[in-house]
Design a protein around this motif. Structure first.
Motif, PDB file in Angstrom:
ATOM      1  N   UNK A  84     137.716  19.379 113.294  1.00 37.54           N
ATOM      2  CA  UNK A  84     137.193  19.250 114.660  1.00 37.54           C
ATOM      3  C   UNK A  84     136.345  20.289 115.188  1.00 37.54           C
ATOM      4  N   UNK A  85     137.269  21.450 114.812  1.00 41.93           N
ATOM      5  CA  UNK A  85     136.748  22.711 115.366  1.00 41.93           C
ATOM      6  C   UNK A  85     135.449  23.183 115.122  1.00 41.93           C
ATOM      7  N   UNK A  86     135.094  22.541 113.741  1.00 42.89           N
ATOM      8  CA  UNK A  86     133.633  22.929 113.224  1.00 42.89           C
ATOM      9  C   UNK A  86     132.737  21.890 113.479  1.00 42.89           C
ATOM     10  N   UNK A  87     133.042  20.640 114.059  1.00 42.81           N
ATOM     11  CA  UNK A  87     132.184  19.460 114.215  1.00 42.81           C
ATOM     12  C   UNK A  87     132.033  18.813 112.994  1.00 42.81           C
ATOM     13  N   UNK A 187     128.202  25.635 112.786  1.00 45.77           N
ATOM     14  CA  UNK A 187     128.550  24.350 113.373  1.00 45.77           C
ATOM     15  C   UNK A 187     128.047  24.321 115.052  1.00 45.77           C
ATOM     16  N   UNK A 188     128.235  25.374 115.750  1.00 42.71           N
ATOM     17  CA  UNK A 188     128.132  25.137 117.222  1.00 42.71           C
ATOM     18  C   UNK A 188     126.728  25.562 117.365  1.00 42.71           C
ATOM     19  N   UNK A 189     126.186  26.754 116.713  1.00 43.46           N
ATOM     20  CA  UNK A 189     124.775  27.073 116.986  1.00 43.46           C
ATOM     21  C   UNK A 189     123.951  25.872 116.679  1.00 43.46           C
ATOM     22  N   UNK A 203     111.228  27.185 121.414  1.00 43.44           N
ATOM     23  CA  UNK A 203     111.295  28.703 121.089  1.00 43.44           C
ATOM     24  C   UNK A 203     112.859  28.937 121.289  1.00 43.44           C
ATOM     25  N   UNK A 204     113.853  28.325 122.173  1.00 38.81           N
ATOM     26  CA  UNK A 204     115.324  28.440 121.990  1.00 38.81           C
ATOM     27  C   UNK A 204     115.765  27.913 120.856  1.00 38.81           C
ATOM     28  N   UNK A 205     115.130  26.602 120.221  1.00 37.88           N
ATOM     29  CA  UNK A 205     115.875  26.097 119.080  1.00 37.88           C
ATOM     30  C   UNK A 205     115.306  26.856 117.991  1.00 37.88           C
ATOM     31  N   UNK A 206     114.249  27.601 118.153  1.00 39.01           N
ATOM     32  CA  UNK A 206     113.861  28.306 116.682  1.00 39.01           C
ATOM     33  C   UNK A 206     114.667  29.734 116.692  1.00 39.01           C
ATOM     34  N   UNK A 207     115.124  30.329 118.107  1.00 39.55           N
ATOM     35  CA  UNK A 207     115.963  31.359 118.018  1.00 39.55           C
ATOM     36  C   UNK A 207     117.260  31.009 117.575  1.00 39.55           C
ATOM     37  N   UNK A 208     117.844  29.892 117.861  1.00 42.92           N
ATOM     38  CA  UNK A 208     119.327  29.547 117.648  1.00 42.92           C
ATOM     39  C   UNK A 208     119.166  29.414 115.885  1.00 42.92           C
ATOM     40  N   UNK A 209     118.065  28.689 115.411  1.00 39.50           N
ATOM     41  CA  UNK A 209     118.091  28.769 113.880  1.00 39.50           C
ATOM     42  C   UNK A 209     117.919  29.936 113.170  1.00 39.50           C
ATOM     43  N   UNK A 210     117.410  30.894 113.783  1.00 39.36           N
ATOM     44  CA  UNK A 210     117.345  32.349 113.096  1.00 39.36           C
ATOM     45  C   UNK A 210     118.708  32.722 113.244  1.00 39.36           C
ATOM     46  N   UNK A 211     119.401  32.794 114.354  1.00 35.58           N
ATOM     47  CA  UNK A 211     120.880  33.102 114.183  1.00 35.58           C
ATOM     48  C   UNK A 211     121.812  32.460 112.906  1.00 35.58           C
ATOM     49  N   UNK A 212     121.424  31.283 112.810  1.00 37.14           N
ATOM     50  CA  UNK A 212     122.217  30.490 111.824  1.00 37.14           C
ATOM     51  C   UNK A 212     121.726  30.924 110.387  1.00 37.14           C
ATOM     52  N   UNK A 213     120.482  31.257 110.339  1.00 43.61           N
ATOM     53  CA  UNK A 213     119.906  31.996 109.032  1.00 43.61           C
ATOM     54  C   UNK A 213     120.584  33.102 108.758  1.00 43.61           C
ATOM     55  N   UNK A 220     125.540  32.668 101.752  1.00 42.31           N
ATOM     56  CA  UNK A 220     125.275  31.532 100.747  1.00 42.31           C
ATOM     57  C   UNK A 220     125.661  30.186 101.366  1.00 42.31           C
ATOM     58  N   UNK A 221     125.929  30.146 102.486  1.00 40.49           N
ATOM     59  CA  UNK A 221     126.492  28.751 103.141  1.00 40.49           C
ATOM     60  C   UNK A 221     125.374  28.134 103.772  1.00 40.49           C
ATOM     61  N   UNK A 222     125.024  26.763 103.204  1.00 36.31           N
ATOM     62  CA  UNK A 222     123.908  26.118 103.524  1.00 36.31           C
ATOM     63  C   UNK A 222     124.227  25.831 105.143  1.00 36.31           C
ATOM     64  N   UNK A 223     123.138  25.958 105.918  1.00 35.78           N
ATOM     65  CA  UNK A 223     123.185  25.800 107.562  1.00 35.78           C
ATOM     66  C   UNK A 223     123.085  24.241 107.717  1.00 35.78           C
TER      67      UNK A 223
END
Length: 244
Positions: A84-87, A187-189, A203-213, A220-223
């Protein structure tokens, strides 16, 4: 610095050793289970699946040696809470197999994690969850929760029950990031990125996806493209008022 005379130190040490000698020794299973539980949680939240699986197996084996269903149920609820903590909102199947013999407090906690606890049973929960169990929602419901792990679990329950506002997502992402828990961070990003995409904030979504990357490249964990399990198709964008 306060300097303590050597003789005083010797006397204090003698008293402490005597006190320790009078304390009953903790059972081996309890000591081993406690350590395994902590290592399991850290490994799972960080995305180290092999380590997490090994530690959970050790945890369950130790508590099962007592032949107490309540303890085994609690171990299974630990696993459910990490999800649950990781959705990850997959059903808590292993606990359900033990529900009939589990104490009432464990059954209430399981229902809480499922996001379907009757508010009248909130008193059975650990104190830090009682507000949410009683119907509170939004970021305000997380303010009094000091433990990072408990805060993530509570945020996951709010998400699952449709009571998570943007502040909940931000608080959870910040908590996971502050602890360096890679799986939880992603998970939360990911949930925040979904919300931004739904709102047209490209732009905000892209910024968050870059953090996930960054986290993905490091381990090596799949986003994740979206939280797993029974998750709302959209992420709430409006503030949800507290029920209390």
């Amino acid at each position: 610095m306060i300097r303590v005379p050597p003789l005083v130190l010797v006397l204090v040490l003698a008293v402490l050793l005597a006190a320790c000698g009078n304390q009953p020794r903790q059972p081996d299973w309890l000591v081993n289970a406690d350590g395994a539980q902590d290592r399991y949680a850290r490994a799972y939240l960080s995305g180290r699946d092999r380590d997490a699986a090994a530690e959970f197996t050790r945890l369950r084996s130790e508590v099962a040696s007592t032949a107490q269903p309540g303890l085994v149920a609690r171990a299974e609820l630990t696993r459910c809470a990490m999800q649950v903590a990781t959705l990850d909102f997959a059903p808590c199947v292993a606990f359900e197999a033990l529900r009939a013999d589990a104490p009432e407090a464990e059954r209430a906690y399981a229902d809480f994690l499922e996001g379907r606890l009757d508010p009248s049973r909130a008193k059975l929960l650990p104190e830090e969850y009682r507000g949410i169990g009683g119907g509170q929602g939004g970021a305000a419901a997380l303010e009094g929760i000091q433990s990072p792990l408990s805060r993530l679990i509570a945020a996951g329950v709010l998400m699952r029950s449709g009571k998570a506002d943007p502040g909940v997502l931000q608080a959870a992402a910040d908590t996971a990031s502050g602890q360096g828990w890679r799986r939880a961070v992603m998970a939360w990003l990911g949930a925040q990125a979904m919300r931004a995409e739904q709102a047209g904030a490209v732009e905000e979504a892209a910024r968050l996806r870059r953090r996930m990357q960054l986290a993905e490249d490091a381990a090596g964990v799949a986003a994740p493209t979206r939280p797993t399990g029974s998750v709302p198709a959209t992420v709430p964008t409006a503030t949800v008022p507290s029920a209390r």
